[in-house]
Design a protein around this motif. Structure first.
Motif, PDB file in Angstrom:
ATOM      1  N   PRO A 146      55.808   5.143 -34.712  1.00 29.63           N
ATOM      2  CA  PRO A 146      55.242   5.214 -33.359  1.00 29.63           C
ATOM      3  C   PRO A 146      54.396   6.469 -33.178  1.00 29.63           C
ATOM      4  O   PRO A 146      54.608   7.480 -33.855  1.00 29.63           O
ATOM      5  N   ILE A 147      53.463   6.360 -32.272  1.00 32.49           N
ATOM      6  CA  ILE A 147      52.622   7.507 -31.916  1.00 32.49           C
ATOM      7  C   ILE A 147      53.261   8.215 -30.733  1.00 32.49           C
ATOM      8  O   ILE A 147      53.584   7.596 -29.717  1.00 32.49           O
ATOM      9  N   SER A 148      53.460   9.495 -30.885  1.00 26.42           N
ATOM     10  CA  SER A 148      54.081  10.277 -29.816  1.00 26.42           C
ATOM     11  C   SER A 148      53.038  10.576 -28.731  1.00 26.42           C
ATOM     12  O   SER A 148      51.945  11.070 -29.031  1.00 26.42           O
ATOM     13  N   GLU A 149      53.401  10.277 -27.491  1.00 24.11           N
ATOM     14  CA  GLU A 149      52.482  10.503 -26.374  1.00 24.11           C
ATOM     15  C   GLU A 149      53.178  11.341 -25.306  1.00 24.11           C
ATOM     16  O   GLU A 149      54.348  11.121 -24.992  1.00 24.11           O
ATOM     17  N   GLU A 150      52.422  12.274 -24.758  1.00 20.77           N
ATOM     18  CA  GLU A 150      52.953  13.136 -23.705  1.00 20.77           C
ATOM     19  C   GLU A 150      51.844  13.421 -22.692  1.00 20.77           C
ATOM     20  O   GLU A 150      50.735  13.787 -23.078  1.00 20.77           O
ATOM     21  N   PHE A 151      52.153  13.253 -21.410  1.00 19.64           N
ATOM     22  CA  PHE A 151      51.187  13.484 -20.338  1.00 19.64           C
ATOM     23  C   PHE A 151      51.796  14.493 -19.359  1.00 19.64           C
ATOM     24  O   PHE A 151      52.861  14.224 -18.777  1.00 19.64           O
ATOM     25  N   VAL A 152      51.135  15.622 -19.213  1.00 20.24           N
ATOM     26  CA  VAL A 152      51.595  16.673 -18.302  1.00 20.24           C
ATOM     27  C   VAL A 152      50.619  16.733 -17.126  1.00 20.24           C
ATOM     28  O   VAL A 152      49.422  16.992 -17.308  1.00 20.24           O
ATOM     29  N   VAL A 153      51.130  16.495 -15.921  1.00 19.55           N
ATOM     30  CA  VAL A 153      50.290  16.411 -14.719  1.00 19.55           C
ATOM     31  C   VAL A 153      50.648  17.564 -13.791  1.00 19.55           C
ATOM     32  O   VAL A 153      51.828  17.763 -13.457  1.00 19.55           O
ATOM     33  N   SER A 154      49.629  18.316 -13.369  1.00 23.20           N
ATOM     34  CA  SER A 154      49.806  19.425 -12.426  1.00 23.20           C
ATOM     35  C   SER A 154      49.100  19.089 -11.124  1.00 23.20           C
ATOM     36  O   SER A 154      48.001  18.534 -11.135  1.00 23.20           O
ATOM     37  N   PHE A 155      49.729  19.490 -10.018  1.00 21.09           N
ATOM     38  CA  PHE A 155      49.177  19.221  -8.696  1.00 21.09           C
ATOM     39  C   PHE A 155      48.613  20.493  -8.090  1.00 21.09           C
ATOM     40  O   PHE A 155      48.936  21.612  -8.508  1.00 21.09           O
ATOM     41  N   LYS A 156      47.770  20.311  -7.078  1.00 22.36           N
ATOM     42  CA  LYS A 156      47.043  21.438  -6.504  1.00 22.36           C
ATOM     43  C   LYS A 156      47.944  22.395  -5.742  1.00 22.36           C
ATOM     44  O   LYS A 156      47.775  23.615  -5.784  1.00 22.36           O
ATOM     45  N   LYS A 157      48.930  21.864  -5.016  1.00 27.01           N
ATOM     46  CA  LYS A 157      49.797  22.691  -4.196  1.00 27.01           C
ATOM     47  C   LYS A 157      51.187  22.803  -4.819  1.00 27.01           C
ATOM     48  O   LYS A 157      51.619  21.946  -5.580  1.00 27.01           O
ATOM     49  N   ASN A 158      51.858  23.914  -4.482  1.00 31.79           N
ATOM     50  CA  ASN A 158      53.265  24.140  -4.820  1.00 31.79           C
ATOM     51  C   ASN A 158      53.517  24.271  -6.318  1.00 31.79           C
ATOM     52  O   ASN A 158      54.678  24.281  -6.748  1.00 31.79           O
ATOM     53  N   ASN A 159      52.448  24.329  -7.124  1.00 32.69           N
ATOM     54  CA  ASN A 159      52.611  24.480  -8.578  1.00 32.69           C
ATOM     55  C   ASN A 159      53.500  23.390  -9.174  1.00 32.69           C
ATOM     56  O   ASN A 159      54.225  23.617 -10.151  1.00 32.69           O
TER      57      ASN A 159
END
Length: 276
Positions: free
Chosen positions: A17-30
């Motif tokens: 399998p291919i390892s996938e990782e998605f890290v999402v940051s939002f504008k407020k509150n870090n």
């Protein structure tokens, strides 16, 4: 873009399998969330008040073969307005081909058009608008100077013919003196009969027929550029609907407000030129 990255990594993965990782940051509150699939990213709340600010995508596959495998990392940063692309592999040929394929996909995410480069250099645009507006006001205020200098002491054609007839008939000293008097009275302005053309000023109503629409057009243009051309947008969730509204707003501003105002100003200037 993620699909292209997967296809490139599948050359090495085989049954792994291919390892996938998605890290999402939002504008407020870090706030930062980490998920393992693109579908989960699209399900995240992307509100207008607290939109997604950055997305980091990591895909990797390293099989047991020592000279094979690869890692692909994409970072979409709204804070710095940049897109970072990292490709690594022991296989140099694969790495170069993968970089080329992904660069084409990255370029498709960059909006094109005249307004977006202007937004990146707002100082130059606002300075040009300031000089344009200043020039319009100065032109309106001093519009009649040229006509004043040209037409103030010009003798009307009918009056010139009458004076020419007097000159041809003038024989005696009295008739010659009368001719001189008639000539001078025709060329020197008289308060009751010969008034200089009225000079336009900011108190003149016709000035506002040009100045006010120009101000409306400039303000509308600035508003459209500032608020209707968002940069670094993750176009899903609430932001997808907000983006559609902004596109409709800028179409209405350019077509119904700015274009109609420019046509109206051009018509007013033409009318002023004809009457002058």
């Amino acid at each position: 873009m993620v699909e292209v990255a997967r296809e490139r990594l599948e050359r090495f993965s085989g049954d792994m399998p291919i390892s996938e990782e998605f890290v999402v940051s939002f504008k407020k509150n870090n706030k930062m969330l980490k998920v393992d699939s693109l579908q989960k990213v699209l399900q995240l709340d992307n509100s207008v008040n607290n939109p997604i600010q950055e997305i980091a995508i990591n895909l990797l596959c390293f099989p047991e073969l020592p000279d094979k495998g690869g890692v692909i990392r994409l970072i979409f940063s709204g804070a710095s307005r940049t897109i970072s692309l990292v490709v690594g592999s022991p296989d140099v040929v694969w790495m170069q081909e993968t970089m080329g394929s992904l660069e084409e996909q990255v370029e498709r995410t960059i909006p094109i058009g005249l307004i977006y480069p202007i937004k990146l250099l707002p100082g130059i645009f606002y300075l040009a608008l300031f000089f344009l507006l200043s020039t319009v006001f100065l032109s309106i205020y001093n519009a009649n100077d040229r006509f004043h200098k040209i037409g103030f002491n010009v003798i009307p054609e009918q009056r010139a013919r009458e004076i020419a007839a007097l000159q041809a008939l003038a024989k005696s000293d009295q008739e010659k003196a009368d001719f001189v008097f008639q000539y001078l009275s025709a060329t020197v302005p008289i308060a009751n009969d010969s008034q200089p053309p009225k000079k336009y000023s900011l108190k003149e109503p016709r000035t506002y027929f040009v100045a006010v629409p120009m101000i409306v057009a400039v303000i509308s243009s600035l508003w459209a550029i500032a608020f209707c051309y968002p940069l670094n947008v993750s176009a899903w969730g609430d932001w997808a609907e907000a983006l559609d509204r902004k596109i409709e707003q800028r179409k209405w501003i350019w077509g119904e407000v700015v274009f109609a105002t420019v046509i109206g100003v051009a018509g007013n200037l033409f009318a002023f030129g004809v009457t002058t």
